[in-house]
Design a protein around this motif. Structure first.
Motif, PDB file in Angstrom:
ATOM      1  N   VAL A 146       0.708  -1.298  -0.040  1.00 62.55           N
ATOM      2  CA  VAL A 146       0.049   0.183   0.112  1.00 62.55           C
ATOM      3  C   VAL A 146       1.021   0.863  -0.161  1.00 62.55           C
ATOM      4  N   THR A 147       2.340   0.778   0.942  1.00 67.61           N
ATOM      5  CA  THR A 147       2.383   2.784   0.571  1.00 67.61           C
ATOM      6  C   THR A 147       3.657   2.528  -0.039  1.00 67.61           C
ATOM      7  N   ALA A 148       3.973   1.331  -0.605  1.00 68.73           N
ATOM      8  CA  ALA A 148       4.906   1.798  -2.036  1.00 68.73           C
ATOM      9  C   ALA A 148       3.986   2.125  -3.445  1.00 68.73           C
ATOM     10  N   PHE A 149       3.203   1.612  -3.656  1.00 72.64           N
ATOM     11  CA  PHE A 149       1.606   1.957  -4.128  1.00 72.64           C
ATOM     12  C   PHE A 149       1.584   3.441  -4.356  1.00 72.64           C
ATOM     13  N   ILE A 150       0.764   3.787  -3.196  1.00 78.08           N
ATOM     14  CA  ILE A 150       0.902   5.347  -2.716  1.00 78.08           C
ATOM     15  C   ILE A 150       2.585   6.673  -2.334  1.00 78.08           C
ATOM     16  N   LYS A 151       2.999   6.043  -3.288  1.00 76.68           N
ATOM     17  CA  LYS A 151       3.882   6.764  -3.460  1.00 76.68           C
ATOM     18  C   LYS A 151       4.714   6.624  -4.497  1.00 76.68           C
ATOM     19  N   ALA A 152       4.025   5.313  -5.617  1.00 78.45           N
ATOM     20  CA  ALA A 152       4.299   5.721  -6.572  1.00 78.45           C
ATOM     21  C   ALA A 152       2.867   6.600  -7.760  1.00 78.45           C
ATOM     22  N   GLY A 153       2.425   7.005  -6.582  1.00 77.41           N
ATOM     23  CA  GLY A 153       1.308   8.327  -7.143  1.00 77.41           C
ATOM     24  C   GLY A 153       0.015   7.104  -7.594  1.00 77.41           C
ATOM     25  N   PHE A 154      -0.461   6.003  -6.956  1.00 74.96           N
ATOM     26  CA  PHE A 154      -1.634   5.577  -6.616  1.00 74.96           C
ATOM     27  C   PHE A 154      -2.089   6.041  -5.686  1.00 74.96           C
ATOM     28  N   LYS A 155      -3.595   4.964  -5.479  1.00 76.31           N
ATOM     29  CA  LYS A 155      -4.293   5.715  -4.645  1.00 76.31           C
ATOM     30  C   LYS A 155      -5.031   4.346  -4.179  1.00 76.31           C
ATOM     31  N   ALA A 156      -4.651   3.922  -3.069  1.00 70.84           N
ATOM     32  CA  ALA A 156      -3.451   2.742  -2.811  1.00 70.84           C
ATOM     33  C   ALA A 156      -4.809   2.335  -1.035  1.00 70.84           C
ATOM     34  N   ARG A 157      -5.779   1.471  -0.238  1.00 66.09           N
ATOM     35  CA  ARG A 157      -5.603   1.338   0.425  1.00 66.09           C
ATOM     36  C   ARG A 157      -5.664  -0.223   1.025  1.00 66.09           C
ATOM     37  N   GLY A 158      -5.486  -0.137   2.033  1.00 64.87           N
ATOM     38  CA  GLY A 158      -5.001  -2.879   2.367  1.00 64.87           C
ATOM     39  C   GLY A 158      -6.325  -3.185   3.611  1.00 64.87           C
TER      40      GLY A 158
END
Length: 91
Positions: free
Chosen positions: A59-71
């Motif tokens: 989740v953290t990696a996806f957010i840092k890559a510019g995605f809207k991520a949730r877990g």
């Protein structure tokens, strides 16, 4: 260096182990995105759901890559570590 065998089940990782795993995940993100994009469009800003998110490394990696991520994670100790990881990384 982080070794998955040493850490055991990912939901049991400590904050330090989760931070080490996050670094590995962030390094692997281009390869991961390439593999996913072979099957479906996944552009920056898309919503991503991680089921069984453990400490929230992906989740953290996806957010840092510019995605809207949730877990989603049922195990309370992993959830608490995910909160610590979020504070530590500013997510």
């Amino acid at each position: 260096m982080f070794q998955q065998e040493k850490a055991g089940a990912s939901e049991k990782r400590s904050l330090d182990e989760a931070l080490e795993a996050l670094a590995v995940t962030e390094d692997a993100m281009p390869k991961l995105l390439k593999r996913v994009r072979a099957f479906m469009p996944l552009e920056e800003g898309a919503e991503v759901l991680d089921v069984g998110a453990a400490q929230g490394g992906y989740v953290t990696a996806f957010i840092k890559a510019g995605f809207k991520a949730r877990g989603v994670e049922p195990w309370e100790p992993a959830i608490e570590t995910s909160r610590e990881l979020a504070r530590e990384t500013g997510i």
